[in-house]
Design an enzyme around this catalytic site. Structure first.
Site, PDB file in Angstrom:
ATOM      1  N   HIS A 202       1.593  -0.519   1.556  1.00 33.69           N
ATOM      2  CA  HIS A 202       1.100  -2.705   1.348  1.00 33.69           C
ATOM      3  C   HIS A 202       1.363  -2.427  -0.160  1.00 33.69           C
ATOM      4  O   HIS A 202       1.197  -4.149  -0.229  1.00 33.69           O
ATOM      5  CB  HIS A 202       0.054  -2.606   2.346  1.00 33.69           C
ATOM      6  CG  HIS A 202      -0.588  -3.576   2.748  1.00 33.69           C
ATOM      7  ND1 HIS A 202      -0.310  -5.193   2.237  1.00 33.69           N
ATOM      8  CD2 HIS A 202      -1.721  -3.527   3.774  1.00 33.69           C
ATOM      9  CE1 HIS A 202      -1.167  -6.098   2.971  1.00 33.69           C
ATOM     10  NE2 HIS A 202      -1.589  -5.232   3.481  1.00 33.69           N
ATOM     11  N   ALA A 203       1.166  -2.248  -1.096  1.00 29.93           N
ATOM     12  CA  ALA A 203       1.624  -2.466  -2.490  1.00 29.93           C
ATOM     13  C   ALA A 203       2.944  -3.425  -2.463  1.00 29.93           C
ATOM     14  O   ALA A 203       2.516  -4.094  -3.535  1.00 29.93           O
ATOM     15  CB  ALA A 203       0.966  -1.839  -2.977  1.00 29.93           C
TER      16      ALA A 203
END
Length: 231
Positions: A202-203
């Site tokens: 998700h980063a």
């Protein structure tokens, strides 16, 4: 391959990257039904192997988006590769083990296909988790589970979340019959679909980026005759 550093002060996702790296480290999994009707037909007509053709369809989309080519350099700085290669598995029927190999990616499908088939043939009898040496850091994992028509999957990988490249897994394709509305009512249309799974850090990417990538992979499957012809 080249590695480009991201200017964190100008990056719109700077806050999101920090949040999903340090506050709530998150990987997420997306599973979709990928329609491979046209890709399978084209492979049969042209006597091509489906596996390397599908890998190309995936990597063609990955290499169009820097969000899915992200990594850290030796100093721990975040950036992205100018190009990524596929790292994929081959199965050994005699002992039911698999080995990981990789192939240099080329935008030219015919060039990539020839290289992938050569690698598959050269390392088909080499046992062990990693059969082909010299694997570069810019490789994106792709795995097939052609014996199983599954509905979803998830990875549970412990340790630091510095892996920003996506991980792809897909299953057995199968025939699906869907109703299609017509002027006279409904007709039924057959298609080949397979569960297609993608794990994302998700980063590196949010749902918008992931949906865009998946739509492009689907479009690559639908328009395969164009890139198979070198257009």
């Amino acid at each position: 391959m080249a590695f480009y550093l991201i200017d964190m002060d100008k990056w719109p996702r700077k806050d999101h990257f920090h949040y999903y790296s340090h506050v709530i480290p998150t990987n997420y999994q997306v599973n979709v039904d990928m329609d491979v009707t046209q890709l399978r037909k084209a492979c049969l007509e042209k006597k091509l192997r489906f596996y390397p053709a599908m890998i190309y369809a995936i990597m063609r989309a990955v290499n169009a988006h820097p969000q899915f080519r992200m990594a850290k350099d030796k100093e721990g700085r975040i950036g992205y590769y100018d190009i990524c290669y596929p790292s994929y598995t081959i199965f050994h029927k005699d002992d039911h083990t698999f080995s990981d190999i990789w192939t240099v990616y080329s935008q030219d499908f015919r060039e990539f296909y020839a290289a992938a088939v050569d690698d598959m043939e050269q390392y088909k009898d080499v046992k062990g988790a990693r059969a082909k040496p010299g694997k570069p850091a810019c490789t994106v994992p792709v795995s097939a589970v052609p014996w199983l028509n599954f509905t979803s999957m998830a990875h549970d990988t412990a340790g630091p979340r510095d892996m920003y490249l996506p991980i792809f897994t897909y299953g057995q394709y199968h025939t699906v019959v869907d109703p299609v509305k017509t002027a006279d009512g409904y007709s039924f249309q057959e298609s080949l679909k397979m569960t297609f799974s993608m794990m994302i850090n998700h980063a590196a990417a949010d749902g918008w980026h992931t949906s865009l990538l998946l739509h492009e992979i689907q479009d690559n499957c639908n328009t395969c005759r164009t890139w198979m012809a070198g257009e």
